[in-house]
Design a protein around this motif. Structure first.
Motif, PDB file in Angstrom:
ATOM      1  N   PRO A   1      -0.531  15.972  -8.705  1.00  0.00           N
ATOM      2  CA  PRO A   1      -0.882  16.299  -7.334  1.00  0.00           C
ATOM      3  C   PRO A   1      -1.680  15.410  -6.511  1.00  0.00           C
ATOM      4  CG  PRO A   1      -1.213  18.328  -8.884  1.00  0.00           C
ATOM      5  CD  PRO A   1      -0.797  16.883  -9.620  1.00  0.00           C
ATOM      6  N   VAL A   2      -2.361  14.824  -7.308  1.00  0.00           N
ATOM      7  CA  VAL A   2      -3.233  13.650  -6.701  1.00  0.00           C
ATOM      8  C   VAL A   2      -2.304  12.517  -6.345  1.00  0.00           C
ATOM      9  CG1 VAL A   2      -5.278  11.858  -7.262  1.00  0.00           C
ATOM     10  CG2 VAL A   2      -5.388  14.205  -8.212  1.00  0.00           C
ATOM     11  N   LEU A   3      -1.697  12.049  -7.167  1.00  0.00           N
ATOM     12  CA  LEU A   3      -0.594  11.054  -6.622  1.00  0.00           C
ATOM     13  C   LEU A   3       0.085  11.479  -5.427  1.00  0.00           C
ATOM     14  CD1 LEU A   3       0.752   8.343  -7.078  1.00  0.00           C
ATOM     15  CD2 LEU A   3       2.338   9.323  -8.554  1.00  0.00           C
TER      16      LEU A   3
ATOM     17  N   PRO B   1      -9.925  -0.020   5.758  1.00  0.00           N
ATOM     18  CA  PRO B   1     -11.022   0.413   4.637  1.00  0.00           C
ATOM     19  C   PRO B   1     -10.391   1.962   4.428  1.00  0.00           C
ATOM     20  CG  PRO B   1     -12.222  -0.815   6.458  1.00  0.00           C
ATOM     21  CD  PRO B   1     -10.783  -0.620   6.580  1.00  0.00           C
ATOM     22  N   TYR B   2      -9.382   2.457   5.288  1.00  0.00           N
ATOM     23  CA  TYR B   2      -9.013   3.560   4.819  1.00  0.00           C
ATOM     24  C   TYR B   2      -8.080   3.771   3.384  1.00  0.00           C
ATOM     25  CZ  TYR B   2      -6.345   8.177   5.030  1.00  0.00           C
ATOM     26  OH  TYR B   2      -5.859   9.407   4.721  1.00  0.00           O
ATOM     27  N   ILE B   3      -7.362   2.680   3.166  1.00  0.00           N
ATOM     28  CA  ILE B   3      -6.606   2.390   1.963  1.00  0.00           C
ATOM     29  C   ILE B   3      -7.806   2.390   0.781  1.00  0.00           C
ATOM     30  CG2 ILE B   3      -4.956   1.087   0.739  1.00  0.00           C
ATOM     31  CD1 ILE B   3      -3.753   2.603   3.217  1.00  0.00           C
ATOM     32  N   GLU B   4      -8.703   1.445   0.905  1.00  0.00           N
ATOM     33  CA  GLU B   4      -9.873   1.386   0.081  1.00  0.00           C
ATOM     34  C   GLU B   4     -10.193   2.864  -0.362  1.00  0.00           C
ATOM     35  OE1 GLU B   4     -12.761  -1.490   1.118  1.00  0.00           O
ATOM     36  OE2 GLU B   4     -10.887  -2.894   1.708  1.00  0.00           O
ATOM     37  N   GLN B   5     -10.557   3.584   0.753  1.00  0.00           N
ATOM     38  CA  GLN B   5     -11.057   5.148   0.608  1.00  0.00           C
ATOM     39  C   GLN B   5     -10.134   5.817  -0.210  1.00  0.00           C
ATOM     40  OE1 GLN B   5     -11.863   7.332   4.121  1.00  0.00           O
ATOM     41  NE2 GLN B   5     -11.503   9.153   3.049  1.00  0.00           N
ATOM     42  N   GLN B   6      -8.795   5.745  -0.068  1.00  0.00           N
ATOM     43  CA  GLN B   6      -7.828   6.491  -0.873  1.00  0.00           C
ATOM     44  C   GLN B   6      -7.735   5.884  -2.299  1.00  0.00           C
ATOM     45  OE1 GLN B   6      -6.225   9.009   0.058  1.00  0.00           O
ATOM     46  NE2 GLN B   6      -7.451   8.743   2.024  1.00  0.00           N
ATOM     47  N   LEU B   7      -8.074   4.632  -2.537  1.00  0.00           N
ATOM     48  CA  LEU B   7      -8.346   3.799  -3.909  1.00  0.00           C
ATOM     49  C   LEU B   7      -9.409   4.583  -4.759  1.00  0.00           C
ATOM     50  CD1 LEU B   7      -7.569   2.045  -6.205  1.00  0.00           C
ATOM     51  CD2 LEU B   7      -8.775   0.147  -4.955  1.00  0.00           C
ATOM     52  N   ARG B   8     -10.557   4.799  -3.709  1.00  0.00           N
ATOM     53  CA  ARG B   8     -11.642   5.140  -4.503  1.00  0.00           C
ATOM     54  C   ARG B   8     -11.410   6.557  -5.068  1.00  0.00           C
ATOM     55  NH1 ARG B   8     -14.205   2.409  -0.335  1.00  0.00           N
ATOM     56  NH2 ARG B   8     -14.255   4.454   0.896  1.00  0.00           N
ATOM     57  N   PHE B   9     -10.653   7.447  -4.160  1.00  0.00           N
ATOM     58  CA  PHE B   9     -10.335   8.882  -4.536  1.00  0.00           C
ATOM     59  C   PHE B   9      -9.339   8.840  -5.615  1.00  0.00           C
ATOM     60  CE2 PHE B   9      -7.604  12.215  -4.066  1.00  0.00           C
ATOM     61  CZ  PHE B   9      -8.488  13.217  -4.116  1.00  0.00           C
ATOM     62  N   ALA B  10      -8.494   7.952  -5.904  1.00  0.00           N
ATOM     63  CA  ALA B  10      -7.552   7.879  -6.952  1.00  0.00           C
ATOM     64  C   ALA B  10      -8.344   7.476  -8.266  1.00  0.00           C
ATOM     65  CB  ALA B  10      -6.349   7.160  -6.693  1.00  0.00           C
ATOM     66  N   ARG B  11      -9.111   6.392  -8.214  1.00  0.00           N
ATOM     67  CA  ARG B  11      -9.897   6.091  -9.092  1.00  0.00           C
ATOM     68  C   ARG B  11     -10.704   7.100  -9.774  1.00  0.00           C
ATOM     69  NH1 ARG B  11     -12.678   0.794  -6.892  1.00  0.00           N
ATOM     70  NH2 ARG B  11     -10.972  -0.858  -7.140  1.00  0.00           N
ATOM     71  N   TYR B  12     -11.232   8.043  -9.112  1.00  0.00           N
ATOM     72  CA  TYR B  12     -12.012   9.259  -9.577  1.00  0.00           C
ATOM     73  C   TYR B  12     -11.216   9.940 -10.515  1.00  0.00           C
ATOM     74  CZ  TYR B  12     -14.490  13.646  -9.686  1.00  0.00           C
ATOM     75  OH  TYR B  12     -15.301  14.715 -10.049  1.00  0.00           O
ATOM     76  N   PHE B  13     -10.009  10.167 -10.530  1.00  0.00           N
ATOM     77  CA  PHE B  13      -8.977  10.927 -11.414  1.00  0.00           C
ATOM     78  C   PHE B  13      -8.184  10.083 -12.347  1.00  0.00           C
ATOM     79  CE2 PHE B  13      -9.403  13.242  -7.259  1.00  0.00           C
ATOM     80  CZ  PHE B  13      -9.407  14.307  -7.612  1.00  0.00           C
ATOM     81  N   VAL B  14      -8.541   8.735 -12.444  1.00  0.00           N
ATOM     82  CA  VAL B  14      -7.861   8.209 -13.562  1.00  0.00           C
ATOM     83  C   VAL B  14      -8.325   8.647 -14.936  1.00  0.00           C
ATOM     84  CG1 VAL B  14      -7.596   5.735 -14.482  1.00  0.00           C
ATOM     85  CG2 VAL B  14      -7.455   6.140 -11.972  1.00  0.00           C
TER      86      VAL B  14
END
Length: 55
Positions: free
Chosen positions: A17-19, A39-52
């Motif tokens: 679901p996160v992906l 920076p919006y893409i960087e924000q999405q990366l930070r969000f994704a990292r939280y769930f790794v």
């Protein structure tokens, strides 16, 4: 490594679901004329990292 490349590299570690959420947001962003280096893409990366999940 660009943020979008890092998201691709960690995609296999994300819950589905996160992906799907991150993918949809990035696709919509790019389709609307957004750039990969915004920076919006960087924000999405930070969000994704939280769930790794560490292996």
């Amino acid at each position: 490594m660009k943020p979008i490349e890092e998201i691709t590299a960690i995609a296999h570690k994300l819950p589905l679901p996160v992906l799907q959420d991150v993918d949809g947001r990035i696709r919509d962003w790019l389709a609307s004329g957004g750039k990969e280096d915004h920076p919006y893409i960087e924000q999405q990366l930070r969000f994704a990292r939280y769930f790794v999940k560490e292996e």
